[in-house]
Design a protein around this motif. Structure first.
Motif, mmCIF file in Angstrom:
data_model
loop_
_atom_site.group_PDB
_atom_site.id
_atom_site.type_symbol
_atom_site.label_atom_id
_atom_site.label_comp_id
_atom_site.label_asym_id
_atom_site.label_seq_id
_atom_site.Cartn_x
_atom_site.Cartn_y
_atom_site.Cartn_z
ATOM 1 N N LEU A 282 -26.119 22.242 47.318
ATOM 2 C CA LEU A 282 -25.745 21.075 46.311
ATOM 3 C C LEU A 282 -26.890 20.692 45.906
ATOM 4 O O LEU A 282 -27.356 20.059 44.773
ATOM 5 N N ALA A 283 -28.230 20.706 46.589
ATOM 6 C CA ALA A 283 -29.392 20.137 46.303
ATOM 7 C C ALA A 283 -30.151 21.050 45.289
ATOM 8 O O ALA A 283 -31.222 20.671 44.906
ATOM 9 N N ASP A 284 -29.712 22.129 45.125
ATOM 10 C CA ASP A 284 -30.243 23.207 44.307
ATOM 11 C C ASP A 284 -29.802 22.883 43.021
ATOM 12 O O ASP A 284 -30.587 23.477 41.880
ATOM 13 N N LEU B 94 -27.214 17.768 42.119
ATOM 14 C CA LEU B 94 -25.643 17.415 42.442
ATOM 15 C C LEU B 94 -25.183 16.671 43.447
ATOM 16 O O LEU B 94 -24.394 15.978 43.511
ATOM 17 N N LEU B 95 -26.000 16.812 44.532
ATOM 18 C CA LEU B 95 -25.888 15.968 45.748
ATOM 19 C C LEU B 95 -25.940 14.664 45.539
ATOM 20 O O LEU B 95 -25.058 13.709 46.014
ATOM 21 N N ILE C 43 -23.211 11.391 45.664
ATOM 22 C CA ILE C 43 -23.597 10.319 46.618
ATOM 23 C C ILE C 43 -23.498 8.921 45.812
ATOM 24 O O ILE C 43 -22.955 7.846 46.030
ATOM 25 N N MET C 44 -23.967 9.074 44.374
ATOM 26 C CA MET C 44 -23.921 8.024 43.504
ATOM 27 C C MET C 44 -22.611 7.551 43.285
ATOM 28 O O MET C 44 -22.193 6.077 43.275
ATOM 29 N N ASP C 45 -21.515 8.441 43.296
ATOM 30 C CA ASP C 45 -20.212 8.325 43.178
ATOM 31 C C ASP C 45 -19.929 7.642 44.447
ATOM 32 O O ASP C 45 -18.894 6.694 44.414
ATOM 33 N N SER D 149 -31.319 12.922 50.609
ATOM 34 C CA SER D 149 -31.024 12.556 49.174
ATOM 35 C C SER D 149 -30.882 11.025 48.986
ATOM 36 O O SER D 149 -31.311 10.562 48.094
ATOM 37 N N TYR D 150 -29.822 10.477 49.922
ATOM 38 C CA TYR D 150 -29.700 9.120 49.918
ATOM 39 C C TYR D 150 -30.926 8.162 49.955
ATOM 40 O O TYR D 150 -31.042 7.282 49.128
ATOM 41 N N GLU D 151 -31.728 8.674 50.712
ATOM 42 C CA GLU D 151 -32.920 7.798 51.221
ATOM 43 C C GLU D 151 -33.977 8.067 49.809
ATOM 44 O O GLU D 151 -34.459 7.006 49.299
#
Length: 340
Positions: free
Chosen positions: A124-126, A136-137, A141-143, A259-261
């Motif tokens: 998902l991070a690629d 994509l990750l 997370i934004m959603d 990713s969130y951080e």
């Protein structure tokens, strides 16, 4: 004090005389003339089943530490398994990932999937956006920030997951079997005869050892059953070990959190840049709209030319008002000059 320490037992095991060595010593004409070392070897040779008895004592000495280690490993695995089983956030995250994946794949060969392997979560991070700025990750997370904010703290569901990555159920099973075999070996050393101190010491150890092994077997069976059910629930292969399973999950949780951080840091940096730009703009306006004209006016007043000072003030203010409103500064200045 007990002289039969683990170090002393190991030292004795290294010098246990063989039958050939004992025969050679006994062939000496006058045994009274033997040296201290030879006499000591003869004394050792008179102890029945010396080597297996020493091994049984060595097993007894290290049994508690080894069994405690196996119990600790099993409890760490049990804690991690229970956390994964009880987590409500993780299956919800997986459900969203599955929906996003099916939407992106559409009606193709990969679309309409009923599930996916856990090791694909790292991909998902690629997968990135067209501008290569958002993964994509991060999009998912934004959603979550808008629709499911409770999922942002996913890592809180797994406080023992990292510890679980270091423990192997396969290795713990081997260690438990070895402990069981060691207790059985010790039992065999007291079958022939009773009454000596060795028999008493080993009998007490066997009683405690059997109780410990029984408790560990109950715990092991429970964990084995829980983990088998967990692997089946998440579609993992039966041969998957605990450390492999927890390592896959831990990598995703770490990636999810980082990713969130990263998103939060990017937003904070953007806000700080916007504030800094705003401060620069205000400073620019203050300097050119007020400070510089004021200096020119003061300079004109000092020269005794009040009319020129007022005219300069009008030109400056008209020019910057026009610039702020998007008008042509030269035209505005010209109109101001004619009015003056």
């Amino acid at each position: 004090p007990d002289v039969m320490t683990a170090d002393n037992i190991r030292a004795l095991l290294k010098i246990v005389p063989t039958s050939e060595e004992l025969e050679m010593i006994k062939e000496y004409p006058n045994l009274n003339e033997l040296g201290t070392a030879e006499k000591f070897l003869l004394a050792l040779g008179e102890v029945p089943k010396l080597e297996p008895r020493l091994k049984a004592l060595l097993i007894k000495d290290g049994f508690e530490k080894r069994s405690n280690l196996v119990e600790e490993q099993l409890k760490v695995m049990e804690a991690a398994i229970d956390e994964v089983k009880k987590s409500k956030k993780f299956p919800e995250v997986l459900g969203v990932v599955l929906k996003v994946g099916n939407y992106m794949n559409g009606t193709g060969a990969r679309g309409g999937a009923y599930g996916f392997k856990l090791d694909t979560l790292a991909k998902l991070a690629d997968t990135k956006s067209v501008d290569n700025k958002t993964t994509l990750l991060q999009f998912i997370i934004m959603d979550f920030e808008k629709s499911r904010p409770h999922l942002l703290e996913l890592a809180n569901d797994f406080p023992h997951l990292q510890d679980g990555t270091r423990e192997s159920l396969v290795e713990a099973t081997k260690d438990l079997k070895q402990l069981t075999a060691d207790v059985e070996f010790s039992k065999n050393q007291i079958k022939d005869g009773a009454g000596d101190r060795f028999h008493k010491v080993i009998s007490e150890f066997i009683e405690e050892g059997d109780s410990t092994i029984s408790s560990l077997n109950v715990l092991h069976t429970s964990i084995e059953q829980k983990f088998t059910e967990l692997k089946k629930y998440y579609g993992e292969l039966p041969a998957t070990d605990t450390n492999q399973f927890f390592e896959t999950l831990f990598k995703f949780i770490t990636l999810y959190t980082s990713s969130y951080e990263t998103l939060l840091r990017q937003r904070k940096s953007a806000e700080e840049r916007a504030k800094a730009e705003k401060r620069r703009a205000v400073s620019f306006l203050l300097i050119h709209l007020i400070l510089l004209p004021a200096i020119e006016i003061l300079y004109s007043l000092l020269l005794g030319n009040g009319c020129e000072a007022r005219s300069c003030w009008r030109r400056r203010t008209s020019r910057w008002r026009a610039r702020c409103s998007g008008q042509n500064p030269s035209a505005s200045t010209a109109r101001c000059s004619r009015a003056a």
